[in-house]
Design an enzyme around this catalytic site. Structure first.
Site, PDB file in Angstrom:
ATOM      1  N   SER A   1       0.965  -1.109  -0.054  1.00  0.00           N
ATOM      2  CA  SER A   1      -0.055  -0.112  -0.105  1.00  0.00           C
ATOM      3  C   SER A   1       1.204   1.205  -0.008  1.00  0.00           C
ATOM      4  O   SER A   1       1.923   1.143   0.514  1.00  0.00           O
ATOM      5  CB  SER A   1      -0.910  -0.022   1.271  1.00  0.00           C
ATOM      6  OG  SER A   1      -1.485   1.290   1.408  1.00  0.00           O
TER       7      SER A   1
ATOM      8  N   TYR B   1      -1.744  -0.847  11.146  1.00  0.00           N
ATOM      9  CA  TYR B   1      -1.834  -1.516   9.694  1.00  0.00           C
ATOM     10  C   TYR B   1      -0.926  -1.155   8.462  1.00  0.00           C
ATOM     11  O   TYR B   1      -0.434  -2.136   7.969  1.00  0.00           O
ATOM     12  CB  TYR B   1      -3.452  -1.031   9.014  1.00  0.00           C
ATOM     13  CG  TYR B   1      -3.881  -1.093   7.437  1.00  0.00           C
ATOM     14  CD1 TYR B   1      -3.854  -2.585   7.035  1.00  0.00           C
ATOM     15  CD2 TYR B   1      -3.601  -0.295   6.490  1.00  0.00           C
ATOM     16  CE1 TYR B   1      -3.809  -2.846   5.702  1.00  0.00           C
ATOM     17  CE2 TYR B   1      -3.532  -0.364   5.283  1.00  0.00           C
ATOM     18  CZ  TYR B   1      -3.681  -1.572   4.793  1.00  0.00           C
ATOM     19  OH  TYR B   1      -3.873  -1.895   3.283  1.00  0.00           O
TER      20      TYR B   1
ATOM     21  N   LYS C   1       2.102  -3.705   6.920  1.00  0.00           N
ATOM     22  CA  LYS C   1       2.547  -3.834   5.328  1.00  0.00           C
ATOM     23  C   LYS C   1       3.873  -3.756   5.265  1.00  0.00           C
ATOM     24  O   LYS C   1       4.688  -4.345   4.480  1.00  0.00           O
ATOM     25  CB  LYS C   1       1.824  -2.894   4.445  1.00  0.00           C
ATOM     26  CG  LYS C   1       0.202  -3.177   4.383  1.00  0.00           C
ATOM     27  CD  LYS C   1       0.016  -4.438   3.545  1.00  0.00           C
ATOM     28  CE  LYS C   1      -1.490  -4.715   3.317  1.00  0.00           C
ATOM     29  NZ  LYS C   1      -1.941  -5.936   2.779  1.00  0.00           N
TER      30      LYS C   1
HETATM   31  P1  NAD Z   1     -10.777  -7.137   1.463  1.00  0.00           P
HETATM   32  O1  NAD Z   1     -11.050  -7.109   2.820  1.00  0.00           O
HETATM   33  O2  NAD Z   1     -12.171  -6.910   0.493  1.00  0.00           O
HETATM   34  O3  NAD Z   1     -10.323  -8.619   0.911  1.00  0.00           O
HETATM   35  C1  NAD Z   1      -9.287  -9.280   1.763  1.00  0.00           C
HETATM   36  C2  NAD Z   1      -9.620 -10.639   1.985  1.00  0.00           C
HETATM   37  O4  NAD Z   1      -8.835 -11.400   2.630  1.00  0.00           O
HETATM   38  C3  NAD Z   1     -11.085 -10.799   2.531  1.00  0.00           C
HETATM   39  O5  NAD Z   1     -11.990 -11.535   1.496  1.00  0.00           O
HETATM   40  C4  NAD Z   1     -10.982 -11.486   3.719  1.00  0.00           C
HETATM   41  O6  NAD Z   1     -11.918 -12.566   4.287  1.00  0.00           O
HETATM   42  C5  NAD Z   1      -9.657 -12.348   3.497  1.00  0.00           C
HETATM   43  N1  NAD Z   1      -8.654 -12.553   4.714  1.00  0.00           N
HETATM   44  C6  NAD Z   1      -8.360 -11.755   5.664  1.00  0.00           C
HETATM   45  N2  NAD Z   1      -7.549 -12.311   6.508  1.00  0.00           N
HETATM   46  C7  NAD Z   1      -7.553 -13.678   6.077  1.00  0.00           C
HETATM   47  C8  NAD Z   1      -6.853 -14.810   6.438  1.00  0.00           C
HETATM   48  N3  NAD Z   1      -6.206 -14.625   7.758  1.00  0.00           N
HETATM   49  N4  NAD Z   1      -6.827 -16.064   5.848  1.00  0.00           N
HETATM   50  C9  NAD Z   1      -7.735 -16.003   4.929  1.00  0.00           C
HETATM   51  N5  NAD Z   1      -8.236 -14.765   4.202  1.00  0.00           N
HETATM   52  C10 NAD Z   1      -8.096 -13.871   4.851  1.00  0.00           C
HETATM   53  O7  NAD Z   1      -9.826  -6.195   1.393  1.00  0.00           O
HETATM   54  P2  NAD Z   1      -9.494  -5.495  -0.408  1.00  0.00           P
HETATM   55  O8  NAD Z   1      -9.660  -3.978  -0.490  1.00  0.00           O
HETATM   56  O9  NAD Z   1      -9.825  -6.459  -1.374  1.00  0.00           O
HETATM   57  O10 NAD Z   1      -7.857  -5.562  -0.112  1.00  0.00           O
HETATM   58  C11 NAD Z   1      -7.102  -6.567  -0.506  1.00  0.00           C
HETATM   59  C12 NAD Z   1      -5.441  -6.404  -0.081  1.00  0.00           C
HETATM   60  O11 NAD Z   1      -4.981  -5.137  -0.652  1.00  0.00           O
HETATM   61  C13 NAD Z   1      -5.477  -6.186   1.547  1.00  0.00           C
HETATM   62  O12 NAD Z   1      -4.174  -6.956   1.735  1.00  0.00           O
HETATM   63  C14 NAD Z   1      -5.160  -4.766   1.645  1.00  0.00           C
HETATM   64  O13 NAD Z   1      -4.594  -4.456   2.854  1.00  0.00           O
HETATM   65  C15 NAD Z   1      -4.487  -4.460   0.402  1.00  0.00           C
HETATM   66  N6  NAD Z   1      -4.775  -2.881   0.073  1.00  0.00           N
HETATM   67  C16 NAD Z   1      -6.194  -2.535  -0.173  1.00  0.00           C
HETATM   68  C17 NAD Z   1      -6.520  -1.213  -0.534  1.00  0.00           C
HETATM   69  C18 NAD Z   1      -7.771  -0.804  -0.541  1.00  0.00           C
HETATM   70  O14 NAD Z   1      -8.021   0.471  -0.549  1.00  0.00           O
HETATM   71  N7  NAD Z   1      -8.669  -1.333  -0.740  1.00  0.00           N
HETATM   72  C19 NAD Z   1      -5.085  -0.409  -0.440  1.00  0.00           C
HETATM   73  C20 NAD Z   1      -4.009  -0.810  -0.259  1.00  0.00           C
HETATM   74  C21 NAD Z   1      -3.814  -1.890  -0.094  1.00  0.00           C
HETATM   75  C1  UD1 Z   2      -7.061   5.470   3.710  1.00  0.00           C
HETATM   76  C2  UD1 Z   2      -6.277   5.066   4.863  1.00  0.00           C
HETATM   77  C3  UD1 Z   2      -5.004   4.106   4.159  1.00  0.00           C
HETATM   78  C4  UD1 Z   2      -5.533   2.985   3.349  1.00  0.00           C
HETATM   79  C5  UD1 Z   2      -6.452   3.586   2.104  1.00  0.00           C
HETATM   80  C6  UD1 Z   2      -7.170   2.646   1.550  1.00  0.00           C
HETATM   81  C7  UD1 Z   2      -6.425   6.490   6.680  1.00  0.00           C
HETATM   82  C8  UD1 Z   2      -5.702   7.525   7.422  1.00  0.00           C
HETATM   83  N1  UD1 Z   2      -5.710   6.129   5.408  1.00  0.00           N
HETATM   84  O1  UD1 Z   2      -6.279   6.211   2.735  1.00  0.00           O
HETATM   85  O2  UD1 Z   2      -3.886   3.762   5.172  1.00  0.00           O
HETATM   86  O3  UD1 Z   2      -4.263   2.457   2.756  1.00  0.00           O
HETATM   87  O4  UD1 Z   2      -7.512   4.353   3.024  1.00  0.00           O
HETATM   88  O5  UD1 Z   2      -7.729   3.107   0.357  1.00  0.00           O
HETATM   89  O6  UD1 Z   2      -7.425   5.982   6.956  1.00  0.00           O
HETATM   90  N2  UD1 Z   2     -12.441  11.639   3.556  1.00  0.00           N
HETATM   91  C9  UD1 Z   2     -13.471  12.661   3.602  1.00  0.00           C
HETATM   92  N3  UD1 Z   2     -14.540  12.026   4.234  1.00  0.00           N
HETATM   93  C10 UD1 Z   2     -14.807  10.579   4.518  1.00  0.00           C
HETATM   94  C11 UD1 Z   2     -13.851   9.942   4.035  1.00  0.00           C
HETATM   95  C12 UD1 Z   2     -12.510  10.376   3.578  1.00  0.00           C
HETATM   96  O7  UD1 Z   2     -13.357  13.923   3.631  1.00  0.00           O
HETATM   97  O8  UD1 Z   2     -15.801  10.397   5.043  1.00  0.00           O
HETATM   98  C13 UD1 Z   2     -11.149  12.211   2.759  1.00  0.00           C
HETATM   99  C14 UD1 Z   2      -9.927  12.031   3.402  1.00  0.00           C
HETATM  100  O9  UD1 Z   2      -9.640  12.895   4.407  1.00  0.00           O
HETATM  101  C15 UD1 Z   2      -8.805  11.806   2.284  1.00  0.00           C
HETATM  102  C16 UD1 Z   2      -9.720  11.408   1.090  1.00  0.00           C
HETATM  103  O10 UD1 Z   2     -11.091  11.718   1.561  1.00  0.00           O
HETATM  104  O11 UD1 Z   2      -8.517  13.204   1.870  1.00  0.00           O
HETATM  105  C17 UD1 Z   2      -9.644   9.958   0.850  1.00  0.00           C
HETATM  106  O12 UD1 Z   2      -9.759   9.237   1.796  1.00  0.00           O
HETATM  107  P1  UD1 Z   2      -9.786   7.474   1.853  1.00  0.00           P
HETATM  108  O13 UD1 Z   2     -10.707   7.187   0.856  1.00  0.00           O
HETATM  109  O14 UD1 Z   2     -10.019   7.235   3.394  1.00  0.00           O
HETATM  110  O15 UD1 Z   2      -8.378   7.104   1.692  1.00  0.00           O
HETATM  111  P2  UD1 Z   2      -6.893   7.607   2.234  1.00  0.00           P
HETATM  112  O16 UD1 Z   2      -7.058   8.552   3.483  1.00  0.00           O
HETATM  113  O17 UD1 Z   2      -5.996   7.928   1.255  1.00  0.00           O
END
Ligand code: NAD
Ligand code: UD1
Length: 349
Positions: free
Chosen positions: A127, A151, A155
């Site tokens: 991330s 979190y 990572k």
């Molecule tokens: P998500 O929660 O929808 O998917 C994660 C999946 O992993 C879920 O289906 C959950 O049931 C499964 N899981 C969690 N712990 C587990 C375990 N111990 N054993 C087996 N399965 C397990 O999240 P996502 O948004 O699809 O994210 C996927 C990955 O990408 C995550 O590692 C997350 O940290 C990373 N990531 C997500 C974002 C985002 O904004 N969505 C941003 C940066 C990184």
């Molecule tokens: C957040 C997480 C980051 C994670 C990412 C996943 C925090 C501090 N950071 O990032 O660790 O990897 O999500 O996508 O939680 N905002 C509003 N109102 C809301 C929600 C968000 O104004 O109700 C604003 C936030 O202040 C930010 C932007 O929208 O400026 C995006 O927010 P968000 O979608 O939560 O993503 P990140 O903050 O980038």
């Protein structure tokens, strides 16, 4: 490469389900391991329906070494994409042990099982949150790391473990060294354009886009804009939003790269997956209102702790070495979010 088997941890989740669909469509065999802690198996039913192909699903926890060992013995995957993890920043501050156990220990078990099965190709969901403070809002892979919550630190720790693991191969003279791509996602949003799979957050969403979508559909009354006094063009926070389908294409390109010339044996390399440009909160609201015709009521609120003013990717390395860049624009992201939200107002339920 097409006949390869890809084992997808966390494949029932938001990004994982989109990845499974693209993998099936690209001709890979897909094996999913997910404990359904934050997802529903319905996502995989829909993936298979959309693809017109089947995948193999195991409901298992990646921390269960015996279960994982049995799955690897049976399925003999070529590559692993490791999405499984917990991802809520606030929850990670309240329950740090859970996050370190699930994310860090879970990855240790996974890599031990991979080592034993001699499966050494891994694509990891990292991330942008691993980056520390920087003078420039546009982040390159060599920028200093410095996550500020459990979190993010989970990572960063996993990245360290994976770098150490690939370095150890050289010392141990192993026959088949690790090849690892660390993909640092910026802000994934949107959904598959069919509207059949998408993000199904538990409870009230923490992230901007799902929150806006739930306001638009009337499940939530108004959005709080966290801070309007940042040193940005309109005072609100700027982020690099990336369509989830573009994001998962980056994983397919990473698998190709692991099999190609840019990955020396024993390499562990980080790539930003972002668009390379940012949008402010107000620009997201405007786009949502314009594309959907819905009014999004919002109020200005104090800044959220831990938020940066501006953060977007330098995606040049992913273009140069993975041959990947985003193809979809903000209107696609909003359209597809809204299509998913209106077709599935209660998510997968
Ligand atoms: P998500 O929660 O929808 O998917 C994660 C999946 O992993 C879920 O289906 C959950 O049931 C499964 N899981 C969690 N712990 C587990 C375990 N111990 N054993 C087996 N399965 C397990 O999240 P996502 O948004 O699809 O994210 C996927 C990955 O990408 C995550 O590692 C997350 O940290 C990373 N990531 C997500 C974002 C985002 O904004 N969505 C941003 C940066 C990184
Ligand atoms: C957040 C997480 C980051 C994670 C990412 C996943 C925090 C501090 N950071 O990032 O660790 O990897 O999500 O996508 O939680 N905002 C509003 N109102 C809301 C929600 C968000 O104004 O109700 C604003 C936030 O202040 C930010 C932007 O929208 O400026 C995006 O927010 P968000 O979608 O939560 O993503 P990140 O903050 O980038």
């Amino acid at each position: 490469m097409k006949d390869q088997t890809v084992l997808v941890t966390g494949g029932a989740g938001y990004i994982g389900s989109h990845a499974c669909l693209e993998l099936l469509q690209a001709g890979f065999k897909v094996v999913v391991v997910d404990n359904l802690a934050n997802s529903k198996v319905e996502s995989l039913a829909r993936v298979q329906k959309l693809a017109g192909k089947t995948l193999t699903f195991y409901q298992a926890d990646i921390r269960d070494k015996q279960a994982l060992t049995d799955i690897f013995a049976k399925e003999t995957p070529d590559t692993v994409i490791h999405f499984a993890g917990l991802k809520a920043v606030g929850e990670s501050c309240a329950l740090p042990q859970l996050y370190y156990h699930n994310n860090v220990y879970g990855t240790l078990v996974l890599t031990e099982v991979m080592n034993a099965a001699n499966v050494k190709q891994l694509v990891f969901s990292s991330s942008a949150t691993v980056y520390g403070e920087s003078a420039s809002p546009q982040y390159s892979e060599h920028f200093p790391l410095g996550a500020i919550n459990p979190y993010g630190r989970s990572k960063a720790m996993i990245e360290d473990i994976l770098r150490d693991l690939s370095a150890s191969d050289k010392l141990n003279n192993v026959e088949k060294p690790w090849k690892i791509a660390l993909l640092r996602y910026f802000n994934p949003i949107g959904a598959h354009d069919s509207g059949m799979i998408g993000e199904d957050p538990n409870g009230i969403p923490n992230n901007l886009m799902p929150y806006v979508a739930q306001v638009a559909i009337g499940k939530l009354t108004q959005l709080s804009v966290f801070g309007d006094d940042y040193p940005t063009r309109d005072g609100t926070g700027i982020r690099d939003y990336i369509h989830v389908v573009d994001l998962v294409q980056g994983h397919i390109k990473a698998i190709a790269a692991l099999n190609g010339e840019h990955f020396a044996e024993g390499e562990c390399k980080a790539y930003n997956l972002g668009a390379g440009r940012g949008y402010s909160v107000l620009e997201i609201i405007d786009a949502f209102q314009r594309v959907t015709g819905k009014t999004i009521p919002y109020q200005m609120s104090p800044r959220r702790a831990g938020d940066l003013a501006e953060c977007f990717a330098n995606p040049a390395l992913a273009l140069a070495e993975l041959n990947w860049q985003v193809e979809k624009d903000l209107d696609d992201m909003v359209n597809d979010t809204w299509n998913w939200q209106t077709k599935n107002p209660q998510g997968y339920q």
